[in-house]
Design a protein around this motif. Structure first.
Motif, PDB file in Angstrom:
ATOM      1  N   ASN A 240       0.762  -0.912   0.182  1.00  0.00           N
ATOM      2  CA  ASN A 240       0.151   0.166   0.359  1.00  0.00           C
ATOM      3  C   ASN A 240       0.813   1.545   0.304  1.00  0.00           C
ATOM      4  O   ASN A 240       1.773   1.375   0.534  1.00  0.00           O
ATOM      5  N   ILE A 241       0.379   2.425  -0.410  1.00  0.00           N
ATOM      6  CA  ILE A 241       1.903   3.438  -0.533  1.00  0.00           C
ATOM      7  C   ILE A 241       0.417   4.789  -0.467  1.00  0.00           C
ATOM      8  O   ILE A 241      -0.739   4.764  -1.275  1.00  0.00           O
ATOM      9  N   GLU A 242      -0.040   5.026   1.054  1.00  0.00           N
ATOM     10  CA  GLU A 242      -0.925   6.153   1.500  1.00  0.00           C
ATOM     11  C   GLU A 242       0.012   7.527   2.123  1.00  0.00           C
ATOM     12  O   GLU A 242       0.870   7.552   2.054  1.00  0.00           O
ATOM     13  N   ALA A 243      -1.138   8.709   1.918  1.00  0.00           N
ATOM     14  CA  ALA A 243      -0.374   9.608   2.545  1.00  0.00           C
ATOM     15  C   ALA A 243      -0.248  10.024   3.604  1.00  0.00           C
ATOM     16  O   ALA A 243      -1.439  10.117   4.311  1.00  0.00           O
ATOM     17  N   LEU A 244       0.433  10.284   4.188  1.00  0.00           N
ATOM     18  CA  LEU A 244       0.585  10.493   5.211  1.00  0.00           C
ATOM     19  C   LEU A 244       0.372  12.273   5.892  1.00  0.00           C
ATOM     20  O   LEU A 244       0.325  12.475   6.627  1.00  0.00           O
ATOM     21  N   ARG A 245       0.431  12.579   4.383  1.00  0.00           N
ATOM     22  CA  ARG A 245      -0.047  14.380   4.682  1.00  0.00           C
ATOM     23  C   ARG A 245      -0.207  14.399   3.178  1.00  0.00           C
ATOM     24  O   ARG A 245      -0.568  14.033   2.286  1.00  0.00           O
ATOM     25  N   ALA A 246      -1.488  16.060   3.373  1.00  0.00           N
ATOM     26  CA  ALA A 246      -1.591  16.234   1.473  1.00  0.00           C
ATOM     27  C   ALA A 246      -0.460  16.380   0.874  1.00  0.00           C
ATOM     28  O   ALA A 246       0.623  17.294   1.568  1.00  0.00           O
ATOM     29  N   SER A 247      -1.119  15.945   0.153  1.00  0.00           N
ATOM     30  CA  SER A 247       0.031  15.551  -1.059  1.00  0.00           C
ATOM     31  C   SER A 247      -0.335  15.843  -2.706  1.00  0.00           C
ATOM     32  O   SER A 247      -1.154  15.877  -2.954  1.00  0.00           O
ATOM     33  N   THR A 248       0.542  15.985  -3.499  1.00  0.00           N
ATOM     34  CA  THR A 248       0.540  15.867  -5.024  1.00  0.00           C
ATOM     35  C   THR A 248       1.665  14.871  -5.289  1.00  0.00           C
ATOM     36  O   THR A 248       2.844  14.840  -5.083  1.00  0.00           O
ATOM     37  N   VAL A 249       0.921  14.282  -6.282  1.00  0.00           N
ATOM     38  CA  VAL A 249       1.248  13.205  -7.143  1.00  0.00           C
ATOM     39  C   VAL A 249       1.089  13.018  -8.048  1.00  0.00           C
ATOM     40  O   VAL A 249       0.267  13.528  -9.144  1.00  0.00           O
ATOM     41  N   ALA A 250       2.247  12.549  -8.812  1.00  0.00           N
ATOM     42  CA  ALA A 250       2.532  12.881 -10.739  1.00  0.00           C
ATOM     43  C   ALA A 250       1.978  10.812 -11.463  1.00  0.00           C
ATOM     44  O   ALA A 250       3.045  10.423 -10.426  1.00  0.00           O
ATOM     45  N   GLY A 251       1.006  11.013 -12.190  1.00  0.00           N
ATOM     46  CA  GLY A 251       1.347   9.083 -13.080  1.00  0.00           C
ATOM     47  C   GLY A 251       2.352   9.354 -14.506  1.00  0.00           C
ATOM     48  O   GLY A 251       1.500   9.978 -14.949  1.00  0.00           O
TER      49      GLY A 251
END
Length: 220
Positions: free
Chosen positions: A86-97
Motif C-alpha cells: 500500500n502507498i498511503e498519504a501521510l499528509r496532503a500530497s501532490t502525486v504525478a502518474g
C-alpha cells in the motif's frame, strides 16, 4: 520534481508531458493498494507518502517513506503484477502518474530512461537490504538514524535536498516508534552533530556519519 525528464529527447519529452497526470491525495488516501492492477508509474511532487503491508493480515509494517522527488512502482510495472504493498498519504500530497503505456514506450526507445530505471531498481534493492538488517535490532536510535539516512537518499529522493520537511509524529509513523522515543533519538543524533532539528523538519549535517551509526549497530 521529474528528475528523469532531462534524460529524454525533445520528442520524447513532448509525449511524456502530455501524458503525465497530476492529482492531489488527502491524508489517508491510497495511491496504490494491495491487489489492484498497476496502471501508472508514480512520482511525489509534494507531500509525504508511506509504503506498507496489509495490516489486516497481521502486524503493520512500514517499508519506507516516500518524500518529494521520489518515483516508485517500476518493479511492479516491469513484472506486470498487481501491487503487493500500500502507498498511503501521510499528509496532503501532490502525486504525478505516468501511464503504463507511456512507461513501456520509453523503455522501448530511450537508453537514458532505461539507465535511470535500472539505477532506481539497484538503489532500492540496497535500501531494502539495509532496512531488513536494521529492523532486526532493538536499538531505537539506530532505527531513527536508518530511516533518516534512507529518506535523504540522493538517487531515490533527489527532491529532499538538505532539509526533510517532516514532523516527529510523521517520522514516528514511518519507523513504528512513539513520537516521544523519536524525539529522544533525534536529540541524541543532534548532540552528535549529525543533524539539526528545525521548525517543521530535520536538516542533515553529516549524512555519512548518520550512515555510520547504522553500520555500527548492524556490526554489534
Amino acid at each position: 520534481m521529474v528528475p528523469w525528464l532531462p534524460l529524454l529527447s525533445s520528442g520524447e519529452r513532448v509525449r511524456v508531458v502530455a501524458d503525465l497526470q497530476v492529482a492531489d491525495a488527502a491524508v489517508g488516501d491510497y495511491v496504490c493498494k494491495i491487489g489492484r492492477p498497476a496502471g501508472f508509474w508514480f512520482g511525489v511532487v509534494d507531500g509525504l507518502l508511506k509504503m506498507s503491508n496489509d495490516s489486516s493480515q497481521g502486524a503493520s509494517i512500514t517499508f519506507t517513506g516516500v518524500p518529494p522527488g521520489a518515483w516508485f512502482g517500476e518493479g511492479t510495472l516491469l513484472k506486470r503484477e498487481v501491487y503487493r504493498y500500500n502507498i498511503e498519504a501521510l499528509r496532503a500530497s501532490t502525486v504525478a502518474g505516468l501511464p503504463v503505456s507511456t512507461f513501456e514506450w520509453l523503455l522501448g526507445r530511450s537508453i537514458g530512461f532505461n539507465r535511470y530505471v535500472m539505477n532506481q531498481l539497484n538503489e532500492r534493492l540496497g535500501q531494502f537490504i539495509a532496512a531488513r538488517e536494521i529492523d532486526r535490532l532493538n536499538d531505537p536510535d539506530s532505527k531513527v538514524a536508518r530511516s533518516l539516512a534512507a529518506l535523504f537518499h540522493p538517487v531515490l529522493y533527489p527532491g529532499v535536498g538538505e532539509v526533510l520537511r517532516i514532523t516527529q509524529q510523521e517520522l514516528a509513523y514511518l519507523i513504528g516508534l512513539s513520537r516521544q522515543r523519536v524525539n529522544e533519538a533525534l536529540r541524541s543524533l543532534q548532540q552528535q552533530g549529525l543533524i539539526r532539528i528545525e521548525y517543521g523538519g530535520v536538516r542533515v549535517l553529516d549524512l555519512a556519519g548518520l550512515r555510520r551509526v547504522v553500520g555500527r549497530a548492524v556490526e554489534r
